[in-house]
Design a protein around this motif. Sequence first.
Motif, PDB file in Angstrom:
ATOM      1  N   ASN A   1      59.165  59.931  64.349  1.00  0.00           N
ATOM      2  CA  ASN A   1      60.126  60.831  63.717  1.00  0.00           C
ATOM      3  C   ASN A   1      61.309  60.070  63.171  1.00  0.00           C
ATOM      4  O   ASN A   1      61.806  60.339  62.071  1.00  0.00           O
ATOM      5  N   LEU A   2      61.782  59.092  63.939  1.00  0.00           N
ATOM      6  CA  LEU A   2      62.939  58.319  63.522  1.00  0.00           C
ATOM      7  C   LEU A   2      62.642  57.533  62.253  1.00  0.00           C
ATOM      8  O   LEU A   2      63.383  57.589  61.273  1.00  0.00           O
TER       9      LEU A   2
ATOM     10  N   GLY B   1      62.096  59.827  59.339  1.00  0.00           N
ATOM     11  CA  GLY B   1      63.356  60.449  58.966  1.00  0.00           C
ATOM     12  C   GLY B   1      64.214  59.514  58.135  1.00  0.00           C
ATOM     13  O   GLY B   1      64.810  59.920  57.126  1.00  0.00           O
ATOM     14  N   ILE B   2      64.265  58.246  58.536  1.00  0.00           N
ATOM     15  CA  ILE B   2      65.085  57.287  57.794  1.00  0.00           C
ATOM     16  C   ILE B   2      64.538  57.056  56.395  1.00  0.00           C
ATOM     17  O   ILE B   2      65.280  57.084  55.409  1.00  0.00           O
TER      18      ILE B   2
ATOM     19  N   ALA C   1      65.241  60.098  54.258  1.00  0.00           N
ATOM     20  CA  ALA C   1      66.655  60.218  53.897  1.00  0.00           C
ATOM     21  C   ALA C   1      67.011  59.245  52.780  1.00  0.00           C
ATOM     22  O   ALA C   1      67.698  59.594  51.815  1.00  0.00           O
ATOM     23  N   LEU C   2      66.526  58.011  52.904  1.00  0.00           N
ATOM     24  CA  LEU C   2      66.820  57.003  51.890  1.00  0.00           C
ATOM     25  C   LEU C   2      66.252  57.396  50.532  1.00  0.00           C
ATOM     26  O   LEU C   2      66.929  57.319  49.514  1.00  0.00           O
TER      27      LEU C   2
END
Lengths: 612, 602
Positions: free
Chosen positions: A75-76, A79-80, A83-84
């Motif tokens: 997920n991390l 997610g990153i 987002a980017l």
Amino acid sequence: MNNKKKNNLKAIFNVISLVKKISPLYIVVVIIDTIFSSLFPFINIIFSYWILDDLINEASKSVIMNKVYLLIGLNLIFGIIIALSKSFIEKQGTLIEYNLTRTIANKGFTLDYEQTEDNEIMNMIQQARDGSNGSGGIGSFIHNTFNGVFSSILQIIYSLILLSGLIVSITINDDGRLINFINNPLSASIILMVLIISVVVSTVLSIKESKLGYQVMMENIDGNRRFGYFYNVCVNYKKGKEIRLYDMHDMLIGLMKDKRFSIEENWERFVNVNIKFLIINNFFNKVLLFIAYLYVGLKAIYGLISIGSVVSYVAAITTLNLSVTRFLRSFVTANQQASYLQHYFSYINLNTKMQYGKKEFNSNDIEVEFKNVSFAYVNQKEKVLNNVSFKLNSKEKLAIVGLNGSGKTTLVKLLCRLYDPNEGSITVNGIDIKEYSKEALTNIYAVVFQDFKLFSYSIKENVAGGKEVDDERVIKSLDKAGIMDRVNKMEKGIDTILYQRGEEKGVEVSGGEAQKIALARALYKDSALVILDEPTSALDPESEAQVYEGFKDMVQSKTSIFISHRLSSCKFCDNILVLDKGNLVEIGSHNELMRKENLYYKMWNAQAKYYK
Amino acid sequence: MQTYSIISNIRYIYGLAFKARTKMKFYLIFNFISSLLIPLTTSIASSLVVNALINNDSITTYIFVILGFALALFIFEAINVFSFQKYNWESTFVRVNDFWVNISSKVLKLDYDEVEPKSKQKELNKAFEALDSNWIGIEGMMKETSVVFINIVGMIIYGVIVAIYIPIILLVLITMSIINMLLAKRADVLLNKNREKMNDAFYERYYLANEISKPDNGKDIRLYGLESWLDKLFVKITKKRIKYEAPIFRNNLFLKLSNTVFLAMRDFIAYSILVVMVINKTIDVSLFIFLIGMVAGFSGWLNAFTDAYFRLKMDSSQVSAYRNYLKKENKFNHGKGIDIKSLSFPLSIEFKNVSFSYPDSDKMIIDNLSFKIEPGEKIALVGQNGAGKTTIVKLLSGLYRPTSGKILVNGYDVNEFNIDEYMQLQSVLFQDSEPLAFTVLENVSCKTKESTDIDKVKEVIRLAGLDEKINSLPNKENTYISQVFDLSGIKFSGGETQKLMLARTLYKNAPLLILDEPTAALDPLSEEKMYLTYEKFSEGNTSIFISHRLATTQFCDRVLLLENGKIKEEGSHEELIALNQTYRRMFDIQAKYYRKDDSDEQ
């Protein structure tokens, strides 16, 4: 494929190549975003299935927690990345949008002048701007198309992979009809059927809805334009004087309410239809949900699948439903958005009718000849000029006079090749003006129209006509036009901004002062042919005299044309051309025309009698 | 300038909205309730399903559960969709029909000195921002308010549930909320810092795009080859805007990334605790599912709340600008005044030591000016550009008030009149008059169709010399000017426009007639006709005529020559000629070209 679909597809490809030109990385990042965003929800679906089963089967803490760490880690990372990429997409969105506005503006420059007055084309420009904005901008169009089409394809694939567990049949030792039915892989086709019904209903409804939505949006553009007019009336302080003095408040408010109301009614109808569609859609989705839970639940009850997987399978079915719907719908949306974008492309690909030649112009001597020129504006039958012929010799000063509406300004516009005559020809130095290049034409004339336009930028930029600014030459031109004293009193001199456009402090100039700046602009250009249309109408007697005297010097070495109602200016012209309702009725010097005692004589006396 | 609190603005907007559209209340409530029930239902149902399966409940029980769930969800979602769409439509409707009309009406009724100065125009632009689209300002507030409240209540409900079972996680969630809000606040501050500059770039781009596409500008753009200059400006603005946006995007990205990290930490803590609790049989699996849903749901509410809150804040500041504008007060007399019916006509006018400078500047345009106009006199006002002639007209007509000194009409101070009634006393024709995009009829009468005297309109059109043109049009007086509202509308030439404006002046037929450069665009014959019409119409009325055409002074009884805001010379045309000073000089300069000289034949 019918024409419309073909055009839409073309529009989509054009958009993609357009965006690639502006921001090459954009498409790549959109693809990355699509892949990761579409996969993201499945992380939770799969892991919750595994973790739940572990909990139900009482696995050890470390086994469970390992899965938890993996879940969190994935997920991390996802997610990153998402987002980017989304941030990049948003940023480039502005760039793309501004570029599009720029192309729309640039296209406007290349249009024939006649086209810019055409109301249909004005509408096209508005539609092009709204169309590239209305669907969230072209950048967002690409984003939505990729998301809509490709991410839903990916999600369909992921869902199907996940759901494959449902069509596995297990060996069972039960003769119950129901359990054997459920165990049979073909029973999964029930779900498939319900899903197909749900998707079909949804797609049909969304096609209907988007047709209606498009219609409403078109009407809205028109309505918004009208509403924008009311906004301008309220905000424009110049109109404010008369609104108060003539007590127009009630009339305006009444018209405002009247003209807007019908737009709202159309929109309300659309909203009601929209609600109906959404609820019908929702119903079928819930039926599918029920069937899904029933089918999957029965499998769990009969021990054919684990309990922990129930929620996940149902989630996968729901996702499959949504993805297929979204996939089909995105075609509809893409089509619809492409229609909006069509406006943009129709406008950009608009053909101009005027053909330009290749001849250059470098002379300081000009001769102009009109040969049997006739002209009527588009959509109007009445001829504004009728069989006009005359010759303007080099370095001659010509005055054009006549009553209002006699065709004076039109004659000048034809001379400058803003329009082409319907009949006859216009030549400069013996060559038809149609054979000159566009650049040559701008070299030939320096014109100050009655409704000249200055822009809210610095005085020197305005005077230099946007070319390389030669400060000394700017000052000289302003001086000759008689406005340098005023400019010197301004804080920033020739760097002063005209009018008010934003934060920078601009200076308001009166009508007469603006006229002088426009004259300076014409002088700066130093063209061989100077044309002045009512150059002193807003000037006081002394300024007027100053301009006349100044001009006698200025145009000494040039050929020039004056249009004026102030017949006094005719006296220092070599020749006077008198127009009446589009016809050339008299031509000659002041003395010759006075002797004829015709129209010119009448007009002259009407003015002169007060100065005896 | 008052800053209203968010709560105050919310009450203001809904107060007005609900009064205008009562159904909105119900849509709002139903949307609110259904928005909360939907996620709750989903969470509860998932755990009930798993529970039924784990407990080996009968198939009938199971079917009951899922049937109930599907039905409930369908109903709640249907209500939600219905109320949401209806609510949005109502909020657009009320923004356009009530809020917009209110501020338009306000600005049209404000005193002119509250409207013309640059600083006041900025206020107006800011106030109108609140109405600009469906997503910001007033309508934005209507959207975000309900979102904010739904999310707050959602947070509370979920928070309470989590607190009951695992209070320590609540602590984590609250800490996360606080940090989240602080970061979002920082982003908001940064956004506001750059907003002015960004707005500027936005307005400039808007200005350029607009100007470039106006057909009127097309001539100069083409003939002076301005295209490349304008294009370069465009590119410059684009770069500027991107430069100002960059820090904001960076900040938003930082926000999103920190959010992602927080979610990871939250999941780590929540899962660690809950997994142990299941293993220790403190809670069962279905409760586990439910609580995980609550924890995730809480973050969902929190993020949505934060976004909506900051949008709401921005919308609120726009609404404050709107409300402040509506609160503007007129300083002129809008109350009871001298009964204009009791006045004797024609009117007399007197300027007593009048000085005036515009609100935004120190320069004295008019300096200690005194003059008298007797009843029925025709006065010509002449002078150089910038001498103050138009300013005198603005002062006399009541658009501005003198900085010092008095203006008297029939001996009464202008301030003693009700300003609207006072304006009825005048027919003014300005230099930069432009018709409105409505019908010829409406442009002449300036009244609604019902209050228009059509015969009178036709008569004044004839007097203004426009009848031939109007009769040649298929729709005659009902023709629209320009094509904004009617594609068959036409555009008048400069001369025709001036005649139209004259017709309007004549229609009003007021005892004080003021004409400012009314013949600048007219040909000599029309000009002469206009002078004759003017002479006829000024009989029995007091009138002021401003013109650079000194020929017109001969119609007038007296001439006032203005220089630098003071009267330099005063008297009849013959007297001033005999005086042989500035007036004579100006007259001779103009007359020079009309008089016979050596180059003429005898």
